[in-house]
Design an enzyme around this catalytic site. Structure first.
Site, PDB file in Angstrom:
ATOM      1  CE1 TYR A  11     -58.335   2.087  40.822  1.00 47.84           C
ATOM      2  CE2 TYR A  11     -57.082   4.072  41.349  1.00 47.84           C
ATOM      3  CZ  TYR A  11     -57.483   3.114  40.438  1.00 47.84           C
ATOM      4  OH  TYR A  11     -57.025   3.163  39.140  1.00 47.84           O
ATOM      5  CB  ILE A  64     -55.934   1.771  29.378  1.00 47.34           C
ATOM      6  CG1 ILE A  64     -55.668   3.203  29.857  1.00 47.34           C
ATOM      7  CG2 ILE A  64     -54.633   0.951  29.386  1.00 47.34           C
ATOM      8  CD1 ILE A  64     -55.243   3.324  31.328  1.00 47.34           C
TER       9      ILE A  64
HETATM   10  P1  NAP Z   1     -62.273   3.210  31.114  1.00 47.05           P
HETATM   11  O1  NAP Z   1     -61.921   4.045  29.936  1.00 47.05           O
HETATM   12  O2  NAP Z   1     -63.398   3.600  31.988  1.00 47.05           O
HETATM   13  O3  NAP Z   1     -62.494   1.705  30.594  1.00 47.05           O
HETATM   14  C1  NAP Z   1     -62.782   0.681  31.503  1.00 47.05           C
HETATM   15  C2  NAP Z   1     -63.022  -0.609  30.749  1.00 47.05           C
HETATM   16  O4  NAP Z   1     -63.146  -1.683  31.663  1.00 47.05           O
HETATM   17  C3  NAP Z   1     -64.294  -0.587  29.942  1.00 47.05           C
HETATM   18  O5  NAP Z   1     -64.108  -1.371  28.788  1.00 47.05           O
HETATM   19  C4  NAP Z   1     -65.322  -1.237  30.889  1.00 47.05           C
HETATM   20  O6  NAP Z   1     -66.389  -1.740  30.104  1.00 47.05           O
HETATM   21  C5  NAP Z   1     -64.422  -2.311  31.535  1.00 47.05           C
HETATM   22  N1  NAP Z   1     -64.779  -2.782  32.876  1.00 47.05           N
HETATM   23  C6  NAP Z   1     -65.083  -2.052  33.973  1.00 47.05           C
HETATM   24  N2  NAP Z   1     -65.320  -2.862  35.030  1.00 47.05           N
HETATM   25  C7  NAP Z   1     -65.145  -4.133  34.579  1.00 47.05           C
HETATM   26  C8  NAP Z   1     -65.241  -5.418  35.192  1.00 47.05           C
HETATM   27  N3  NAP Z   1     -65.600  -5.569  36.466  1.00 47.05           N
HETATM   28  N4  NAP Z   1     -65.005  -6.506  34.435  1.00 47.05           N
HETATM   29  C9  NAP Z   1     -64.659  -6.369  33.139  1.00 47.05           C
HETATM   30  N5  NAP Z   1     -64.560  -5.201  32.496  1.00 47.05           N
HETATM   31  C10 NAP Z   1     -64.798  -4.086  33.214  1.00 47.05           C
HETATM   32  O7  NAP Z   1     -61.031   3.054  32.112  1.00 47.05           O
HETATM   33  P2  NAP Z   1     -59.442   3.159  31.863  1.00 47.05           P
HETATM   34  O8  NAP Z   1     -59.007   4.516  32.238  1.00 47.05           O
HETATM   35  O9  NAP Z   1     -59.096   2.621  30.546  1.00 47.05           O
HETATM   36  O10 NAP Z   1     -58.917   2.207  33.050  1.00 47.05           O
HETATM   37  C11 NAP Z   1     -58.532   0.901  32.817  1.00 47.05           C
HETATM   38  C12 NAP Z   1     -57.585   0.461  33.915  1.00 47.05           C
HETATM   39  O11 NAP Z   1     -56.506   1.357  34.011  1.00 47.05           O
HETATM   40  C13 NAP Z   1     -58.182   0.350  35.321  1.00 47.05           C
HETATM   41  O12 NAP Z   1     -57.663  -0.801  35.941  1.00 47.05           O
HETATM   42  C14 NAP Z   1     -57.653   1.582  36.018  1.00 47.05           C
HETATM   43  O13 NAP Z   1     -57.527   1.385  37.405  1.00 47.05           O
HETATM   44  C15 NAP Z   1     -56.301   1.723  35.355  1.00 47.05           C
HETATM   45  N6  NAP Z   1     -55.737   3.058  35.414  1.00 47.05           N
HETATM   46  C16 NAP Z   1     -56.318   4.081  34.739  1.00 47.05           C
HETATM   47  C17 NAP Z   1     -55.730   5.353  34.816  1.00 47.05           C
HETATM   48  C18 NAP Z   1     -56.297   6.533  34.080  1.00 47.05           C
HETATM   49  O14 NAP Z   1     -55.861   7.660  34.363  1.00 47.05           O
HETATM   50  N7  NAP Z   1     -57.228   6.340  33.152  1.00 47.05           N
HETATM   51  C19 NAP Z   1     -54.573   5.551  35.580  1.00 47.05           C
HETATM   52  C20 NAP Z   1     -54.008   4.486  36.250  1.00 47.05           C
HETATM   53  C21 NAP Z   1     -54.604   3.237  36.158  1.00 47.05           C
HETATM   54  P3  NAP Z   1     -67.842  -2.143  30.713  1.00 47.05           P
HETATM   55  O15 NAP Z   1     -68.415  -0.913  31.314  1.00 47.05           O
HETATM   56  O16 NAP Z   1     -68.619  -2.661  29.541  1.00 47.05           O
HETATM   57  O17 NAP Z   1     -67.553  -3.214  31.717  1.00 47.05           O
END
Ligand code: NAP
Length: 265
Positions: A170, A32
């Site tokens: 969470y 995202i």
């Molecule tokens: P993702 O594809 O796994 O990407 C996560 C990103 O965050 C990566 O760039 C990761 O890179 C970075 N990251 C992880 N921990 C970090 C930290 N402590 N500090 C800085 N960067 C960090 O995840 P996503 O699905 O895009 O999720 C992003 C956000 O959306 C989260 O807050 C999640 O709770 C929220 N969300 C996601 C969904 C869904 O269905 N995907 C739904 C609702 C909410 P590195 O590993 O290099 O740190």
């Protein structure tokens, strides 16, 4: 790269409405956050990419530069004060100020019961998901308040409204973000800074793999989209783009569901 991502990468740079703006997006090397960073950069903003791993930052920056976009990057684990300071310093290098902060980084290190979660799990989830956005914003605030039309976007989750069993801590952290959004919105309105929150449902990323399995196990909880598909990261990017734009100039303290269905009244 999935088809939808390829499609969005080819978006024509028609409306560069954010030229001369600077955006900081945490957790932006994939998923995202990456889609949001790309979208704001396509609109002309200079975007500062960040995440915990330098290699991921380098890859994301290289990919976006190849697309002709204005980006820089730095490693930033949002839970670490020194990393946040470095992120702020990197962002200021471009033009001495920041217009948009999008807090995407979030973690869920545990699938287990709320009351069975250790103190370390509570601390980690609340630190990264809730405290870090507030701390980073407090560090950026002096550099955002004199810009016109500054905007902050937090990233919550549908689990804030419809908790998934076994993701209790969470779920709680994402509910707290809705409250943080409301508090910051009233606190920062006098400074001309708007604060809103997006509330994604299941979005097609690496992170959602665990969540999807949990949703399948609790049929009928309502987390599933009304459409026969999950969402794409670019569908979150579109709403963030709107929230950062002048079209949203009278919107603050809003939580917007991007989930294929909204349970909110
Ligand atoms: P993702 O594809 O796994 O990407 C996560 C990103 O965050 C990566 O760039 C990761 O890179 C970075 N990251 C992880 N921990 C970090 C930290 N402590 N500090 C800085 N960067 C960090 O995840 P996503 O699905 O895009 O999720 C992003 C956000 O959306 C989260 O807050 C999640 O709770 C929220 N969300 C996601 C969904 C869904 O269905 N995907 C739904 C609702 C909410 P590195 O590993 O290099 O740190």
């Amino acid at each position: 790269m999935p088809h939808s991502a390829r499609m969005f990468s080819q978006r024509e740079n028609k409306s560069r409405t954010q030229t001369n703006r600077v955006a900081v997006v945490t957790g932006s090397t994939k998923g995202i956050g990456f889609a949001i960073a790309r979208r704001l950069a396509q609109e002309g903003a200079h975007v500062v990419i960040s995440s915990r791993k330098q290699q991921n930052v380098d890859q994301a920056v290289a990919m976006l530069k190849e697309e002709g976009l204005s980006v820089t990057g730095t490693m930033c684990h949002v839970g670490k004060a020194k990393d946040r300071e470095h992120l702020v310093a990197t962002a200021l290098e471009h033009s001495g100020g920041v217009d948009f902060l999008v807090c995407v980084a979030g973690v869920n290190p545990l699938v287990g019961s709320t009351l069975g979660s250790s103190e370390q799990i509570w601390d980690k989830i609340l630190e990264v998901n809730v405290k870090a956005p507030a701390m980073l914003l407090s560090q950026l605030l002096p550099h955002m308040e004199n810009r016109r039309g500054s905007s902050v976007v937090l990233v919550s989750s549908m689990v804030a409204y419809l908790p998934i069993p076994a993701l209790g801590v969470y779920n709680t952290s994402k509910t707290a973000l809705l409250g943080l959004c409301k508090s910051l919105a009233v606190e920062l309105a006098p400074k001309g800074i708007r604060v809103n929150c997006i509330v994604p449902g299941i979005i097609n990323t690496d992170f959602s793999q665990v969540v999807s399995i949990k949703v399948q196990q609790c049929q009928g909880c309502g987390l599933c989209s009304a459409f026969p598909r999950t969402g794409e990261p670019e569908e979150c990017a579109g709403i963030v783009s709107f929230l950062c734009s002048s079209d949203a100039s009278f919107i603050t303290g809003e939580n917007i569901v991007v989930a294929g269905f909204s349970p909110k009244l």
